[in-house]
Design an enzyme around this catalytic site. Structure first.
Site, PDB file in Angstrom:
ATOM      1  N   LYS A  22      54.855  -0.294  38.769  1.00  0.00           N
ATOM      2  CA  LYS A  22      55.511  -0.394  37.456  1.00  0.00           C
ATOM      3  C   LYS A  22      56.637  -1.428  37.501  1.00  0.00           C
ATOM      4  O   LYS A  22      56.689  -2.333  36.673  1.00  0.00           O
ATOM      5  CB  LYS A  22      56.091   0.973  37.076  1.00  0.00           C
ATOM      6  N   ASN A  23      57.520  -1.292  38.480  1.00  0.00           N
ATOM      7  CA  ASN A  23      58.695  -2.158  38.492  1.00  0.00           C
ATOM      8  C   ASN A  23      58.383  -3.592  38.923  1.00  0.00           C
ATOM      9  O   ASN A  23      59.230  -4.465  38.795  1.00  0.00           O
ATOM     10  CB  ASN A  23      59.791  -1.559  39.384  1.00  0.00           C
ATOM     11  N   CYS A 116      65.450   5.096  30.194  1.00  0.00           N
ATOM     12  CA  CYS A 116      65.738   6.476  30.589  1.00  0.00           C
ATOM     13  C   CYS A 116      67.214   6.818  30.410  1.00  0.00           C
ATOM     14  O   CYS A 116      68.085   5.948  30.502  1.00  0.00           O
ATOM     15  CB  CYS A 116      65.391   6.659  32.058  1.00  0.00           C
ATOM     16  N   ARG A 121      74.016   2.400  32.192  1.00  0.00           N
ATOM     17  CA  ARG A 121      73.117   1.269  32.352  1.00  0.00           C
ATOM     18  C   ARG A 121      73.495   0.059  31.493  1.00  0.00           C
ATOM     19  O   ARG A 121      72.733  -0.370  30.629  1.00  0.00           O
ATOM     20  CB  ARG A 121      71.667   1.696  32.070  1.00  0.00           C
ATOM     21  N   ASP A 305      65.101   5.941  42.660  1.00  0.00           N
ATOM     22  CA  ASP A 305      63.949   6.478  41.930  1.00  0.00           C
ATOM     23  C   ASP A 305      63.263   7.625  42.689  1.00  0.00           C
ATOM     24  O   ASP A 305      62.536   8.423  42.099  1.00  0.00           O
ATOM     25  CB  ASP A 305      62.919   5.370  41.648  1.00  0.00           C
ATOM     26  N   ARG A 397      55.542   6.940  31.055  1.00  0.00           N
ATOM     27  CA  ARG A 397      56.100   5.591  31.136  1.00  0.00           C
ATOM     28  C   ARG A 397      55.821   4.963  32.493  1.00  0.00           C
ATOM     29  O   ARG A 397      55.705   3.746  32.604  1.00  0.00           O
ATOM     30  CB  ARG A 397      57.624   5.629  30.930  1.00  0.00           C
TER      31      ARG A 397
HETATM   32  C1  UD1 Z   1      65.640  -1.080  38.204  1.00  0.00           C
HETATM   33  C2  UD1 Z   1      64.377  -0.258  38.136  1.00  0.00           C
HETATM   34  C3  UD1 Z   1      64.719   1.220  38.198  1.00  0.00           C
HETATM   35  C4  UD1 Z   1      65.565   1.512  39.427  1.00  0.00           C
HETATM   36  C5  UD1 Z   1      66.761   0.576  39.512  1.00  0.00           C
HETATM   37  C6  UD1 Z   1      67.550   0.710  40.801  1.00  0.00           C
HETATM   38  C7  UD1 Z   1      62.845  -1.564  36.794  1.00  0.00           C
HETATM   39  C8  UD1 Z   1      62.096  -1.705  35.514  1.00  0.00           C
HETATM   40  N1  UD1 Z   1      63.684  -0.528  36.891  1.00  0.00           N
HETATM   41  O1  UD1 Z   1      66.436  -0.744  37.071  1.00  0.00           O
HETATM   42  O2  UD1 Z   1      63.501   1.948  38.267  1.00  0.00           O
HETATM   43  O3  UD1 Z   1      66.026   2.845  39.367  1.00  0.00           O
HETATM   44  O4  UD1 Z   1      66.328  -0.786  39.410  1.00  0.00           O
HETATM   45  O5  UD1 Z   1      66.726   0.499  41.894  1.00  0.00           O
HETATM   46  O6  UD1 Z   1      62.667  -2.328  37.712  1.00  0.00           O
HETATM   47  N2  UD1 Z   1      74.522  -2.250  36.344  1.00  0.00           N
HETATM   48  C9  UD1 Z   1      75.688  -2.665  35.750  1.00  0.00           C
HETATM   49  N3  UD1 Z   1      75.643  -3.813  35.007  1.00  0.00           N
HETATM   50  C10 UD1 Z   1      74.514  -4.555  34.870  1.00  0.00           C
HETATM   51  C11 UD1 Z   1      73.331  -4.112  35.504  1.00  0.00           C
HETATM   52  C12 UD1 Z   1      73.362  -2.946  36.231  1.00  0.00           C
HETATM   53  O7  UD1 Z   1      76.727  -2.021  35.853  1.00  0.00           O
HETATM   54  O8  UD1 Z   1      74.538  -5.586  34.176  1.00  0.00           O
HETATM   55  C13 UD1 Z   1      74.528  -0.976  37.125  1.00  0.00           C
HETATM   56  C14 UD1 Z   1      73.651   0.090  36.482  1.00  0.00           C
HETATM   57  O9  UD1 Z   1      74.327   0.779  35.473  1.00  0.00           O
HETATM   58  C15 UD1 Z   1      73.328   0.959  37.673  1.00  0.00           C
HETATM   59  C16 UD1 Z   1      73.237  -0.052  38.826  1.00  0.00           C
HETATM   60  O10 UD1 Z   1      73.944  -1.205  38.387  1.00  0.00           O
HETATM   61  O11 UD1 Z   1      74.366   1.855  37.905  1.00  0.00           O
HETATM   62  C17 UD1 Z   1      71.829  -0.436  39.218  1.00  0.00           C
HETATM   63  O12 UD1 Z   1      71.148  -0.982  38.111  1.00  0.00           O
HETATM   64  P1  UD1 Z   1      69.978  -2.048  38.269  1.00  0.00           P
HETATM   65  O13 UD1 Z   1      69.761  -2.372  39.713  1.00  0.00           O
HETATM   66  O14 UD1 Z   1      70.260  -3.166  37.347  1.00  0.00           O
HETATM   67  O15 UD1 Z   1      68.746  -1.233  37.741  1.00  0.00           O
HETATM   68  P2  UD1 Z   1      67.675  -1.644  36.656  1.00  0.00           P
HETATM   69  O16 UD1 Z   1      67.292  -3.073  36.856  1.00  0.00           O
HETATM   70  O17 UD1 Z   1      68.104  -1.184  35.330  1.00  0.00           O
END
Ligand code: UD1
Length: 417
Positions: A22-23, A116, A121, A305, A397
């Site tokens: 998925k990711n 989610c 986020r 995850d 999803r």
């Molecule tokens: C992706 C994965 C998700 C996984 C996560 C962490 C996909 C579609 N989803 O989500 O399944 O759980 O990586 O391995 O690939 N953050 C900020 N600011 C930002 C971006 C992130 O503060 O601009 C924080 C988030 O709130 C969170 C942490 O960083 O606490 C990790 O987020 P991130 O690595 O960006 O996860 P996703 O890309 O949303």
């Protein structure tokens, strides 16, 4: 609301080939917007988020043809650079279309991403990097209006190795002028998959899988044929399901090297594990064991995850496990539901202590996010009696017909919609 009816007490046993990730597929689908030619993606998981991405591509004007697990996308006819808010609110990873659209058309309009309910986020890291590379943006009533008169490479430092921010920057930088360097980049296997895909289209990127990624902008990308790698979280989920139900599982299309932390914890719980090049064999112990700690973190640390799923398993392990969730601040909602099934979990902020119990009991529970939902399904498989697990829309999803997979492997799971 739909629910899974699960009759507990049947071992998850047998052989299964893990599906595409998925990711990995979601950012690659966004990346197809950058390619002015035909892209063929094989081994695509048939999950709800995949279909939402295809809908977005079609709305943008791309042609999309699907035959079984292979999808052919041609973005030549792309005529729109606006992503409807209803699509964006369905799926958080739709934020990746922002980088891809800006890279392609220098303009993009998009609502705030949904996804989610596992914390705030935010996307500040994405947006800060975009601004440094020349993107001008305005937010009006939750809608981002972005344009980039000139996209220029930049040396970017991420405060946190965010997966989404690293992917979005990659998508923007591929066609920017000059060199972009991402310091403290995410190292997840899905980043490597995206880079391999982009490289197979002619992009010049170096250093994926390390904290420093360098991108030399190119003017055009060409078509390609690419196979989506296996889903390490689906693999981990099924291994945990077998471990919790006293089963024996032979997973094909699963590579040990991308799931070391999950496998190490399973070994600590007493599971027998054996590996081949693209296969993992698991034999559940007579009683799962605990008495260790787990801290989630960016790859290669234990994946966030897998946290809800492993927590579900640990509810039945002899001993105590301390779990620290360092990635997302609100990712324990499944724990309360597990307790309703007889688990003994105490939570304090981002920490949870899981005290193993002898048995879980079937009851009505409700998922509020994707992996938390999978955790409840697993608990229901191992519980005594019948459970109703509500919230199939979250589980769908990221899992392709999980009711069929678990039934094929010996479980008793029916989806009622
Ligand atoms: C992706 C994965 C998700 C996984 C996560 C962490 C996909 C579609 N989803 O989500 O399944 O759980 O990586 O391995 O690939 N953050 C900020 N600011 C930002 C971006 C992130 O503060 O601009 C924080 C988030 O709130 C969170 C942490 O960083 O606490 C990790 O987020 P991130 O690595 O960006 O996860 P996703 O890309 O949303």
């Amino acid at each position: 609301m739909g629910y899974y009816e699960v009759e507990g007490g049947y071992a998850i046993d047998g052989e299964f080939a893990v599906r595409g990730s998925k990711n990995a597929v979601l950012p690659i689908l966004a990346a197809t917007v950058l390619v002015d030619d035909e892209v063929v993606l094989e081994n695509c998981p048939q999950i709800a988020d995949f279909f939402v991405s295809l809908e977005i591509l079609q709305e943008l004007g791309c042609s999309v043809k699907q035959e079984e697990r292979t999808v052919t996308i041609n973005s030549k006819g792309l005529f729109r650079n606006e992503i409807q808010e209803d699509m964006v609110s369905k799926m958080r990873s739709s934020v990746l279309f922002l980088g891809a659209l800006l890279g392609r058309t220098k303009k993009a309009v998009m609502g705030h991403p949904g996804g989610c309910t596992i914390g705030r986020r935010p996307i500040d890291l994405h947006l800060r990097a975009f601004e440094k590379m020349g993107v001008r943006m305005e937010e009006k009533e939750g809608i981002f209006y972005c344009h980039a008169p000139l996209l220029l490479g930049y040396h970017l430092y991420l405060d946190y190795p965010s997966v989404g921010a690293t992917e979005n920057i990659l998508l923007l930088a591929v066609k920017a002028e000059g060199t972009t360097v991402i310091h403290n980049a995410a190292r997840e296997p899905e980043i490597t998959a995206l880079v391999r895909f982009l490289r197979s289209c002619g992009a010049e990127i170096y250093g994926e899988g390390t904290p420093t990624i360098m991108i030399e902008g190119v003017t055009q990308l060409h078509g390609t044929v690419f196979t989506i790698p296996f889903d390490r979280i689906e693999a981990g989920t099924l291994l945990c399901a077998a471990a919790m139900t006293g089963g024996k599982l032979h997973l094909k299309n699963a590579e040990r090297q991308y799931m070391e932390q999950t496998l190490e914890v399973l070994e600590q719980t007493g599971c027998g594990l054996r590996y081949e090049e693209e296969a993992i064999y698991l034999q559940a112990p007579t009683r799962l064991l605990s008495d260790f700690t787990i801290a989630t973190g960016p790859y290669p640390a234990f994946p966030t995850d897998m946290q809800p799923i492993m927590m579900s398993l640990l509810t039945l392990a002899k001993g105590t496990c301390m779990i620290s969730e360092t990635v997302f601040e609100a990712r324990f909602r499944h724990a309360e539901e597990l307790c309703r099934m007889g688990a003994n979990i105490q939570m304090h902020r981002r920490n949870a202590a899981v005290f193993g119990v002898e048995k879980l009991y079937g009851t009505k529970v409700e998922a509020s996010d994707l992996r938390g939902g999978a955790a409840l399904l697993l608990a229901a498989l191992a519980a005594e009696g019948t459970s109703q697990v509500y919230g199939n829309i979250y589980i769908e999803r990221g899992y392709e017909k999980i009711e069929d997979v678990l039934t094929f492997l010996g479980g008793r799971v029916h989806l009622h919609v």
